[in-house]
Design a protein around this motif. Structure first.
Motif, short mmCIF file in Angstrom:
data_model
loop_
_atom_site.label_atom_id
_atom_site.label_comp_id
_atom_site.label_asym_id
_atom_site.label_seq_id
_atom_site.Cartn_x
_atom_site.Cartn_y
_atom_site.Cartn_z
N VAL A 1 4.12 -1.47 -3.45
CA VAL A 1 3.02 -1.06 -3.78
C VAL A 1 3.38 -1.08 -5.61
N PRO A 2 2.14 -2.04 -6.11
CA PRO A 2 2.19 -1.89 -7.82
C PRO A 2 0.89 -1.55 -7.94
N PHE A 3 1.01 -1.38 -9.24
CA PHE A 3 0.10 -0.77 -10.37
C PHE A 3 -0.56 0.56 -9.27
N GLY A 4 0.03 1.17 -8.55
CA GLY A 4 0.46 2.99 -8.05
C GLY A 4 -1.18 2.50 -7.23
N LEU A 5 -1.54 1.58 -6.59
CA LEU A 5 -2.48 1.17 -5.62
C LEU A 5 -2.68 2.94 -4.52
N PRO A 6 -3.25 3.03 -4.40
CA PRO A 6 -3.14 4.04 -2.65
C PRO A 6 -2.87 2.89 -1.26
N LEU A 7 -2.23 2.70 -1.54
CA LEU A 7 -1.67 1.67 -0.33
C LEU A 7 -0.32 2.07 0.39
N SER A 8 0.09 1.64 1.73
CA SER A 8 1.23 2.13 2.41
C SER A 8 1.77 0.60 2.07
N GLU A 9 3.38 0.54 2.22
CA GLU A 9 4.66 -0.89 1.51
C GLU A 9 3.27 -1.18 2.99
N ASP A 10 3.49 -1.14 3.97
CA ASP A 10 2.45 -2.19 5.46
C ASP A 10 1.14 -2.73 4.91
N GLN A 11 0.71 -2.45 4.35
CA GLN A 11 -0.49 -2.76 3.59
C GLN A 11 -0.40 -2.69 2.51
N TRP A 12 0.04 -3.40 1.78
CA TRP A 12 0.26 -4.18 0.07
C TRP A 12 0.95 -5.50 1.18
N LEU A 13 2.05 -5.88 2.05
CA LEU A 13 2.69 -6.53 2.08
C LEU A 13 1.35 -7.46 3.10
N TYR A 14 1.16 -6.95 4.15
CA TYR A 14 -0.92 -7.27 4.21
C TYR A 14 -1.57 -8.51 3.23
N TYR A 15 -2.10 -7.46 2.65
CA TYR A 15 -2.71 -8.05 1.54
C TYR A 15 -2.15 -9.09 1.18
N PHE A 16 -0.75 -8.49 0.34
CA PHE A 16 -0.10 -9.80 -0.01
C PHE A 16 0.10 -11.28 0.45
N CYS A 17 0.08 -11.43 1.83
CA CYS A 17 0.72 -12.54 2.93
C CYS A 17 -0.23 -12.89 2.85
N LEU A 18 -2.04 -11.74 3.55
CA LEU A 18 -3.30 -13.30 3.21
C LEU A 18 -3.78 -13.46 2.54
N ILE A 19 -3.20 -13.30 1.29
CA ILE A 19 -4.10 -13.47 -0.62
C ILE A 19 -2.37 -15.30 0.08
N VAL A 20 -1.62 -15.00 -0.19
CA VAL A 20 -1.31 -15.97 -0.16
C VAL A 20 -1.84 -17.35 0.71
#
Length: 334
Positions: free
Chosen positions: A153-172
């Motif tokens: 998870v970048p920038f110290g965001l308060p997210l789990s790895e799966d949450q960040w992966l979800y957002y990354f895939c969604l943006i793409v």
């Protein structure tokens, strides 16, 4: 803003908000379910790549699992051997797969219909074997594949790895679907669909059919390759046996079920593909343990039964069925 655009914007906003409700609904918005939705997003991108080629350009392919594998291995090798950041592997996979798809599309210009399907089928059979080749083991890991680390998870965001992966895939996914919609609404998109609808007429009108068919093949491969690169980061593992011929068939089933020639159909097809793939084992356990029937249902059995039912009930796929139901409802209200 039209009604359809408002619906799309509303769904996008909802997709961004739902994972943030995890403290309120921890069981509903669990890491496993977010990972499952991420795989649906990845599958939707892969089905969209096939849809651009088959649904909007009329070229039939049974080999998109090969481009998915090329994208996944491009990302995996870059991350494992060169320590390239996971996000930088997305454009790299797109470029590599575009080149591979374009080069494959050149000889494919002389093939039509089932001959093209057989050529792409051969490609899907060959790629996993090439990845196992002993001279490439130092690069591809051979039969053992490549083990990766999940994206941090970048920038110290308060997210789990799966949450960040979800957002990354969604943006793409949003970027790719926006680009596909703009492409299809452009002059080039109309030329692609003209070739699909009437090849000889399009050629007579001055459309460079050879160029459009090869470029479309490249763009289609690039989309599917991006999905493969995302899957490498999501699953954190790639191996040749994960990209067998049945993967290409699953993409095709997802396309047919979702709706050929429809962007919404690509999303529905990706969701269908992942849901059936993940629910077949649970359904088998329910039949054997709860119902007491001596049956084992593989994912392919469930795929087959549902495919027959959906084709019979909704010949235009789920997207087409929803559109027809909307038209009937609107007519009834009028």
């Amino acid at each position: 803003m039209s009604g359809s655009k408002k619906w799309v914007l509303g769904l996008i906003v909802l997709a961004f908000i739902v994972p943030l409700l995890r403290p309120v609904f921890p069981e509903v918005v669990s890491d496993y379910r977010l990972f499952l939705v991420s795989t649906m997003i990845i599958a939707s991108i892969a089905v969209l790549g096939l849809n651009l080629l088959t649904g909007f350009n009329g070229q039939f392919s049974l080999g998109h699992g090969a481009f998915y594998a090329v994208g996944a291995y491009t990302a995996a090798i870059l991350m494992d051997k060169l320590n390239v950041p996971y996000w930088a592997t997305i454009p790299a996979a797109a470029i590599v797969c575009f080149i591979v798809g374009y080069l494959f599309g050149l000889p494919a210009l002389k093939l039509e219909g089932h001959y093209l399907a057989l050529a792409t089928f051969a490609l899907a059979l060959a790629v996993p074997q090439i990845l196992k080749y002993k001279w490439l083991e130092g690069l591809t890991g051979g039969v053992q594949g490549i083990v990766l680390m999940k994206p941090e998870v970048p920038f110290g965001l308060p997210l789990s790895e799966d949450q960040w992966l979800y957002y990354f895939c969604l943006i793409v996914m949003i970027v790719l679907f926006w680009a596909a919609a703009n492409l299809l609404n452009s002059r080039s998109g109309r030329a692609m669909m003209a070739i699909r609808d009437q090849y000889m007429a399009a050629d007579t009108m001055g459309i460079d059919t050879a160029l459009y068919k090869t470029v479309t093949f490249g763009i289609s491969a690039a989309y599917t390759g991006i999905a493969g690169a995302l899957s490498a980061s999501a699953i954190a593992f790639v191996a040749p046996d994960s990209f067998g011929i049945f993967l290409s068939i699953k993409f095709l089933i997802g396309l047919v079920v979702g709706g050929i020639g429809s962007l919404l159909g690509s999303v529905l097809g990706g969701i269908f593909y992942v849901l059936v793939d993940n629910s077949a084992q649970s359904l088998t356990q329910f039949i054997r343990n709860d119902l007491g029937l001596p049956f084992d249902l593989s994912a392919y059995t469930v795929f087959g039964v549902l495919l027959i039912a959906i084709i019979y009930l909704m010949p235009m796929g789920i997207a087409g069925g929803l559109y027809m139901a909307y038209r009937k409802l609107r007519g009834a209200r009028a």
